[in-house]
Design a protein around this motif. Structure first.
Motif, PDB file in Angstrom:
ATOM      1  N   LEU A  68       0.315  68.324  34.180  1.00  0.00           N
ATOM      2  CA  LEU A  68      -0.650  67.339  33.696  1.00  0.00           C
ATOM      3  C   LEU A  68      -0.580  66.089  34.566  1.00  0.00           C
ATOM      4  CD1 LEU A  68      -0.005  67.453  29.822  1.00  0.00           C
ATOM      5  CD2 LEU A  68      -1.394  69.009  31.212  1.00  0.00           C
ATOM      6  N   LEU A  69      -1.620  65.296  34.531  1.00  0.00           N
ATOM      7  CA  LEU A  69      -1.569  63.980  35.166  1.00  0.00           C
ATOM      8  C   LEU A  69      -1.102  62.985  34.117  1.00  0.00           C
ATOM      9  CD1 LEU A  69      -4.808  63.911  37.338  1.00  0.00           C
ATOM     10  CD2 LEU A  69      -2.457  63.969  38.135  1.00  0.00           C
ATOM     11  N   GLY A  70       0.212  62.887  33.989  1.00  0.00           N
ATOM     12  CA  GLY A  70       0.783  62.015  32.975  1.00  0.00           C
ATOM     13  C   GLY A  70       0.930  62.709  31.640  1.00  0.00           C
ATOM     14  N   LEU A  71       1.782  62.151  30.815  1.00  0.00           N
ATOM     15  CA  LEU A  71       2.002  62.726  29.497  1.00  0.00           C
ATOM     16  C   LEU A  71       2.320  61.613  28.512  1.00  0.00           C
ATOM     17  CD1 LEU A  71       5.389  62.770  28.958  1.00  0.00           C
ATOM     18  CD2 LEU A  71       5.189  64.416  30.805  1.00  0.00           C
ATOM     19  N   SER A  72       2.030  61.863  27.266  1.00  0.00           N
ATOM     20  CA  SER A  72       2.328  60.924  26.191  1.00  0.00           C
ATOM     21  C   SER A  72       3.326  61.559  25.237  1.00  0.00           C
ATOM     22  CB  SER A  72       1.045  60.573  25.429  1.00  0.00           C
ATOM     23  OG  SER A  72       0.543  61.730  24.767  1.00  0.00           O
ATOM     24  N   LYS A  73       3.858  60.749  24.351  1.00  0.00           N
ATOM     25  CA  LYS A  73       4.759  61.290  23.334  1.00  0.00           C
ATOM     26  C   LYS A  73       4.040  62.335  22.487  1.00  0.00           C
ATOM     27  CE  LYS A  73       7.626  60.106  19.337  1.00  0.00           C
ATOM     28  NZ  LYS A  73       6.955  61.073  18.442  1.00  0.00           N
ATOM     29  N   ALA A  74       2.762  62.098  22.201  1.00  0.00           N
ATOM     30  CA  ALA A  74       1.992  63.059  21.403  1.00  0.00           C
ATOM     31  C   ALA A  74       1.868  64.395  22.126  1.00  0.00           C
ATOM     32  CB  ALA A  74       0.608  62.492  21.099  1.00  0.00           C
ATOM     33  N   ASP A  75       1.748  64.369  23.449  1.00  0.00           N
ATOM     34  CA  ASP A  75       1.690  65.617  24.215  1.00  0.00           C
ATOM     35  C   ASP A  75       2.982  66.401  24.055  1.00  0.00           C
ATOM     36  OD1 ASP A  75      -0.836  64.981  25.217  1.00  0.00           O
ATOM     37  OD2 ASP A  75       0.004  63.939  26.955  1.00  0.00           O
ATOM     38  N   VAL A  76       4.096  65.712  24.194  1.00  0.00           N
ATOM     39  CA  VAL A  76       5.398  66.377  24.069  1.00  0.00           C
ATOM     40  C   VAL A  76       5.559  66.963  22.675  1.00  0.00           C
ATOM     41  CG1 VAL A  76       7.896  66.087  24.233  1.00  0.00           C
ATOM     42  CG2 VAL A  76       6.399  64.825  25.794  1.00  0.00           C
ATOM     43  N   ASP A  77       5.214  66.202  21.662  1.00  0.00           N
ATOM     44  CA  ASP A  77       5.325  66.678  20.280  1.00  0.00           C
ATOM     45  C   ASP A  77       4.459  67.909  20.050  1.00  0.00           C
ATOM     46  OD1 ASP A  77       7.065  64.612  19.760  1.00  0.00           O
ATOM     47  OD2 ASP A  77       5.564  63.334  18.797  1.00  0.00           O
ATOM     48  N   ILE A 380       8.311  63.381  44.191  1.00  0.00           N
ATOM     49  CA  ILE A 380       7.815  62.018  44.066  1.00  0.00           C
ATOM     50  C   ILE A 380       6.361  62.081  43.616  1.00  0.00           C
ATOM     51  CG2 ILE A 380       7.230  59.918  45.340  1.00  0.00           C
ATOM     52  CD1 ILE A 380       9.673  60.410  47.078  1.00  0.00           C
ATOM     53  N   LYS A 381       6.039  61.303  42.602  1.00  0.00           N
ATOM     54  CA  LYS A 381       4.681  61.334  42.063  1.00  0.00           C
ATOM     55  C   LYS A 381       3.663  60.927  43.119  1.00  0.00           C
ATOM     56  CE  LYS A 381       6.183  59.717  37.493  1.00  0.00           C
ATOM     57  NZ  LYS A 381       6.215  58.521  36.628  1.00  0.00           N
ATOM     58  N   GLN A 382       2.531  61.618  43.118  1.00  0.00           N
ATOM     59  CA  GLN A 382       1.414  61.157  43.921  1.00  0.00           C
ATOM     60  C   GLN A 382       0.855  59.891  43.265  1.00  0.00           C
ATOM     61  OE1 GLN A 382      -1.768  64.106  43.845  1.00  0.00           O
ATOM     62  NE2 GLN A 382      -0.986  64.901  41.921  1.00  0.00           N
ATOM     63  N   PRO A 383       0.252  58.992  44.033  1.00  0.00           N
ATOM     64  CA  PRO A 383      -0.204  57.720  43.456  1.00  0.00           C
ATOM     65  C   PRO A 383      -1.116  57.857  42.247  1.00  0.00           C
ATOM     66  CG  PRO A 383      -0.220  57.583  45.835  1.00  0.00           C
ATOM     67  CD  PRO A 383       0.103  59.015  45.498  1.00  0.00           C
ATOM     68  N   ILE A 384      -2.044  58.814  42.268  1.00  0.00           N
ATOM     69  CA  ILE A 384      -2.949  58.949  41.130  1.00  0.00           C
ATOM     70  C   ILE A 384      -2.182  59.368  39.886  1.00  0.00           C
ATOM     71  CG2 ILE A 384      -3.587  61.385  41.466  1.00  0.00           C
ATOM     72  CD1 ILE A 384      -6.015  58.510  40.622  1.00  0.00           C
ATOM     73  N   ASP A 385      -1.120  60.147  40.070  1.00  0.00           N
ATOM     74  CA  ASP A 385      -0.261  60.536  38.952  1.00  0.00           C
ATOM     75  C   ASP A 385       0.488  59.325  38.421  1.00  0.00           C
ATOM     76  OD1 ASP A 385       0.963  62.138  37.105  1.00  0.00           O
ATOM     77  OD2 ASP A 385       1.725  63.599  38.538  1.00  0.00           O
ATOM     78  N   GLN A 386       0.898  58.439  39.318  1.00  0.00           N
ATOM     79  CA  GLN A 386       1.599  57.223  38.916  1.00  0.00           C
ATOM     80  C   GLN A 386       0.690  56.332  38.069  1.00  0.00           C
ATOM     81  OE1 GLN A 386       4.727  56.444  39.587  1.00  0.00           O
ATOM     82  NE2 GLN A 386       4.981  54.242  39.794  1.00  0.00           N
ATOM     83  N   VAL A 387      -0.527  56.125  38.523  1.00  0.00           N
ATOM     84  CA  VAL A 387      -1.457  55.230  37.833  1.00  0.00           C
ATOM     85  C   VAL A 387      -1.969  55.857  36.539  1.00  0.00           C
ATOM     86  CG1 VAL A 387      -3.715  54.101  37.997  1.00  0.00           C
ATOM     87  CG2 VAL A 387      -2.137  54.041  39.946  1.00  0.00           C
TER      88      VAL A 387
END
Length: 571
Positions: A68-77, A380-387
């Motif tokens: 995924l491009l980023g994750l939230s606590k809700a995603d993990v749950d 290492i995260k790609q920049p778009i993944d970081q943002v």
């Protein structure tokens, strides 16, 4: 600009973490206390056997960080209720319907008024307008950011970005936003489909015909640009002992003569008068194949199919794509063990499935090798993944659809920040894509240098403190809302552990967590009650401005520190 190696970066970052006893052997420097090898020197013998080990929080986080491009606590749950196989299947389940297209967000300005497309309507099927191409390209990039921010919990965004890098085109060269959108839609719709069919469609795609001069390729003046990149970058690759020849490039160019674009229909077509109808001879690399020249309206497609059959019959095509997928999802070093245990059997599965991308990605993500501890936290995260990742993790709130101009203005802000850090979606630097995916030996270490690292940190610093205000809407992280989703936020130890687990793929030591707690949540005090009382005071009276400011100040400072750690740059 000076490059910072990943070993130095992790060891000597501005905020050094003392790693007492790493949970995973993913630290990219040698720790004398436990003799952990650097990841790029460590060997693993795991292969494609399906993973049957624990599928707990660490494995879920690893899977989500890579897909995924980023994750939230809700995603993990959400994924905690699934087995490994169920989780991967869910991630690979992409909705069949395409997302709604980008809209005219620019036409309420006198300088960018669109005479054919009303404000709030889509421009993707409209007549080309040279005066509005810049505004429409910006609209496209904003819209793409919006899709990346959508919490869809599937791999579509990561795979679309993979193919955008693989079949790289640049909006600045294509200069037709409708073609750009159509090319993007092609990659998105086929991101887990038939790779051979995808290559065929990309070959005659209007944007690619412009970008690599295919629409200028005629029997009188063959253009070798696409014929070369088709083999060198899109299918066979160039880093092999035996190689296709310059004559193969010339023959491929002749096969592809005659394809043209229609600006009116926003589509490609075949012009029989521009096509070379003679036979095309290929080298021994392709078993001396001869593609018979054809005439008639189907000649272009028939010869293209013959050439792709020839290219895909070469096993190096499947290996090359599997290596690229490996470097995108697992790690950039492919040693003999990885080649034997992962790449070769994965390539065979690719061929056996008639080049079904989903089959290969599924096999890779479900493998023992993917979940090998050595492969966790080593990218290492790609920049778009970081943002995008930071924004999704902090659940950054964007304007709603009631004001399109405001929405697009805030989406493009994230795109511009990613571009500032070295990844301008829609405009990779050249036909090979971003160097971080192919330049040996550094690969994605190239994302981090003395210029980009401060900019990567600046995004989160901005969102924590000042935010971005445009059209009377302010983007800013709500740190109180963020920490309030965790169990027992009044407990500083539990809170720091929960946030670090979400933020850092390389676990922090207890000593580091204690340092963070005392310096930020306790403001230098020794007792945990100093944070617990402050939190409870606010919770019991959330309208008390002073109480809110007390915990906000501490949380902002703590998150700035945690975002600034070297570990946060990893995935």
């Amino acid at each position: 600009m000076a490059k910072i190696s990943r070993r130095i970066f992790l060891k000597d970052a501005a905020t050094t973490i003392v790693q007492e006893k790493p949970t995973f052997a993913t630290i990219d420097y040698i720790d004398p206390s436990n003799k952990t090898l650097p990841r790029h020197l460590a060997k693993t013998s795991t292969g494609l056997t399906e993973y049957t080990g624990l599928f707990n929080e660490a494995q879920i986080l690893h899977l989500l960080r890579r897909t995924l491009l980023g994750l939230s606590k809700a995603d993990v749950d959400f994924f905690k209720t699934k087995t490994m196989s169920e989780a991967v299947d869910s991630i690979l389940n992409i909705p069949p319907n395409p997302p709604p297209p980008p809209l005219n967000n620019y036409g309420n300005n006198a300088n960018t008024a669109d005479p054919t497309v009303p404000f709030g309507q889509t421009w993707v099927n409209a007549a080309v307008n040279p005066n509005l191409e810049g505004a429409r390209m910006s609209s496209f990039k904003s819209w793409w950011i919006r899709l990346m921010l959508t919490p869809n919990r599937n791999i579509s965004e990561k795979m679309t970005l993979f193919w955008h890098n693989h079949f790289a085109t640049q909006t600045t060269i294509v200069q037709d936003s409708r073609y750009v959108y159509k090319h993007h839609s092609l990659l998105r719709a086929n991101c887990l489909g038939d790779f051979k069919e995808l290559v065929k469609q990309v070959t005659i795609d209007p944007a690619m015909l412009v970008y690599l001069n295919g629409e200028d390729n005629t029997k009188k003046s063959p253009d070798e640009n696409y014929g070369r990149e088709l083999q060198e970058l899109f299918t066979i690759g160039k880093d092999i002992a035996e190689h296709y020849t310059e004559d193969d490039v010339k023959a491929a160019a002749r096969v592809l003569t005659g394809w043209r674009n229609s600006r009116t229909n926003i589509a490609s077509f075949f012009d029989t008068t521009k096509h070379d109808t003679n036979n095309k001879q290929f080298s021994s690399f392709y078993n001396n194949t001869v593609i018979n020249g054809r005439t008639g309206t189907n000649a272009g497609m028939d010869e293209l199919n013959d050439m792709l059959n020839m290219i895909f019959a070469h096993q190096e095509t499947s290996k090359y794509i599997c290596r690229k997928l490996y470097r995108y999802f697992i790690y950039y070093v492919i040693d003999e063990s990885v080649e034997t245990n992962v790449i070769e059997p994965l390539a065979k599965a690719f061929r056996d499935s008639n080049y079904d991308i989903k089959v290969v990605v599924s096999k890779l993500l479900k493998s023992e090798h993917f979940f090998d501890p050595l492969n966790m936290g080593c990218m290492i995260k790609q920049p778009i993944d970081q943002v995008i990742g930071s924004s999704r993790m902090m659940e950054l709130v964007f304007p709603d659809a009631s004001n399109i101009q405001t929405q697009y203005a805030h989406w493009i802000y994230l795109q511009q920040f990613s571009a500032l850090c070295g990844q301008d979606i829609g405009d990779p630097p050249n036909v090979a894509g971003w160097p971080a995916y192919y330049e040996d030996p550094q690969f994605y270490e190239l994302w981090i240098n003395s210029d980009t690292l401060p900019k990567r940190n600046l995004y989160n610093d901005t969102m924590l403190y000042n935010g971005f205000n445009r059209f009377s809407f302010k983007l800013i992280y709500d740190t109180i809302s963020f920490v309030n989703q965790f169990p027992n936020p009044e407990d500083p130890n539990a809170l720091i552990s929960a946030i670090s687990t979400l933020c850092h793929p390389v676990p922090l030591s207890q000593a580091s967590k204690d340092t963070i707690k005392k310096a930020y949540l306790l403001s230098g005090q020794d007792s945990d009650i100093y944070w617990t009382d402050a939190w409870n005071t606010y919770k019991n009276n959330p309208t008390n401005a002073a109480a809110k400011k007390t915990i906000t100040d501490r949380l902002q400072a703590m998150m700035k520190y945690m975002f600034g750690l070297a570990e946060y740059q990893l995935c």
